[in-house]
Each structure stands twice: as C-alpha cells, then as structure tokens.
Design a protein around this motif. Sequence first.
Motif, PDB file in Angstrom:
ATOM      1  N   GLN A  60       0.866  -1.309   0.380  1.00 33.54           N
ATOM      2  CA  GLN A  60      -0.050   0.011   0.183  1.00 33.54           C
ATOM      3  C   GLN A  60       0.294   1.199  -0.301  1.00 33.54           C
ATOM      4  O   GLN A  60       0.700   2.211  -0.567  1.00 33.54           O
ATOM      5  N   ALA A  61       1.859   0.556   0.937  1.00 34.99           N
ATOM      6  CA  ALA A  61       2.842   2.527   1.201  1.00 34.99           C
ATOM      7  C   ALA A  61       3.398   2.451  -0.967  1.00 34.99           C
ATOM      8  O   ALA A  61       3.911   3.524  -0.846  1.00 34.99           O
ATOM      9  N   SER A  62       3.879   1.812  -1.455  1.00 28.90           N
ATOM     10  CA  SER A  62       4.267   1.433  -2.948  1.00 28.90           C
ATOM     11  C   SER A  62       3.548   1.740  -3.524  1.00 28.90           C
ATOM     12  O   SER A  62       3.917   3.117  -4.411  1.00 28.90           O
ATOM     13  N   PHE A  63       2.624   1.871  -3.678  1.00 24.06           N
ATOM     14  CA  PHE A  63       1.544   2.296  -4.295  1.00 24.06           C
ATOM     15  C   PHE A  63       1.602   3.880  -3.847  1.00 24.06           C
ATOM     16  O   PHE A  63       0.686   4.570  -5.004  1.00 24.06           O
ATOM     17  N   LYS A  64       1.149   4.051  -2.906  1.00 26.03           N
ATOM     18  CA  LYS A  64       0.932   5.637  -2.571  1.00 26.03           C
ATOM     19  C   LYS A  64       1.654   5.983  -3.207  1.00 26.03           C
ATOM     20  O   LYS A  64       2.096   7.182  -3.418  1.00 26.03           O
ATOM     21  N   ALA A  65       3.563   5.490  -3.132  1.00 27.43           N
ATOM     22  CA  ALA A  65       4.234   6.189  -3.120  1.00 27.43           C
ATOM     23  C   ALA A  65       4.915   6.434  -4.420  1.00 27.43           C
ATOM     24  O   ALA A  65       5.143   7.715  -5.650  1.00 27.43           O
ATOM     25  N   THR A  66       3.961   6.050  -5.596  1.00 27.27           N
ATOM     26  CA  THR A  66       3.881   5.905  -7.164  1.00 27.27           C
ATOM     27  C   THR A  66       3.343   6.666  -7.679  1.00 27.27           C
ATOM     28  O   THR A  66       3.129   7.648  -8.293  1.00 27.27           O
TER      29      THR A  66
END
Length: 166
Positions: A60-66
Amino acid sequence: MAQSRTRLPRLAETAVERARLTLVPRPRHQAPRMPFLAFVALVMLTGVIGLLVFNTHMQQASFKATTLETRATALHAQEQALRMELDTLRDPQRVAQRARSLGMVPVANPAFLKLEDGSTLGNAVPATAADAQRLTPLPTRRPASLMPAAPTVTPDDLVDGAPSER
C-alpha cells in the motif's frame, strides 16, 4: 575386647557399603508435548500473519508513493509550462508591443522622484506620438543586385506558343 574386635569389621563393612556409589536411575519426568507444540504453532502463525500484514502495508505504501510520484511529475510539468508562459508574457518586446497597441508611448524625458526629500530630478515632459520609437527594426531591403529583373518574353521569342530555350 573380643566383642569390639568382631564389631570393628562389621562397622568397616557397613562403611564400605555406604561409601560405594550406586547408580540411581534418574526420575523420568516427561513434559507434556501439547502445550509446547501449541506454543510453537502460535509463534509460527503469529509470524506468518505479521509478515502478511507487513507485506500488505508495504504494498500500500508503494502504491501511494507511485501515485504521489506520478502526481509530482505532472505538477512539475505543469509548473514548467506555466513558467514558460510567464516568461513569454514577461518578454520586454511583447510588453512594449502590447503597450504600443494600447496607445502608450515611451517617455523621451523622464523625471525621477527622490524619496528621501520628495524632490524631482529632471523635467517631466508628457510623451507624444511623435516621441514614439520603433521597438522592432524595419525589415532590411534587399539590394538591387540580389533582385534580378523579371524576364520579359516577346512574341518573337515564342516557339509553338511556348518560350524557347536559348
């Protein structure tokens, strides 16, 4: 005395019997296995669930960062476009042309106001249309040597209705 003689070997034998080491079997206490297996299973299950939760959180953090990086890139591109538009609007030539189109004329004799004492330096004269200066240079004229005369065709030069090649 005789009795003590017979008693001494018996005491010695008893002492020797006591001094001998004998192997005593260790009492066997077997711990119950079920609580230990339940504890190990609980630790492993907790670890697996913890890893799943951690992995999900990282995804989820990766998707948010992207998403945020994509948005930042779009905003950076928009900022660059707005800066270019602002630079175009701030261009002195453009501002001068726009001012001329509004009927403004550059001042030939400017006067300056001195802020310290409020006095003016110079003699302010209102600008007139005659004071206007050309901001953009006139197009240069092509020299006559670069402009050949237009060819003239006389009826004598025509062969079968078309100009002849000479």
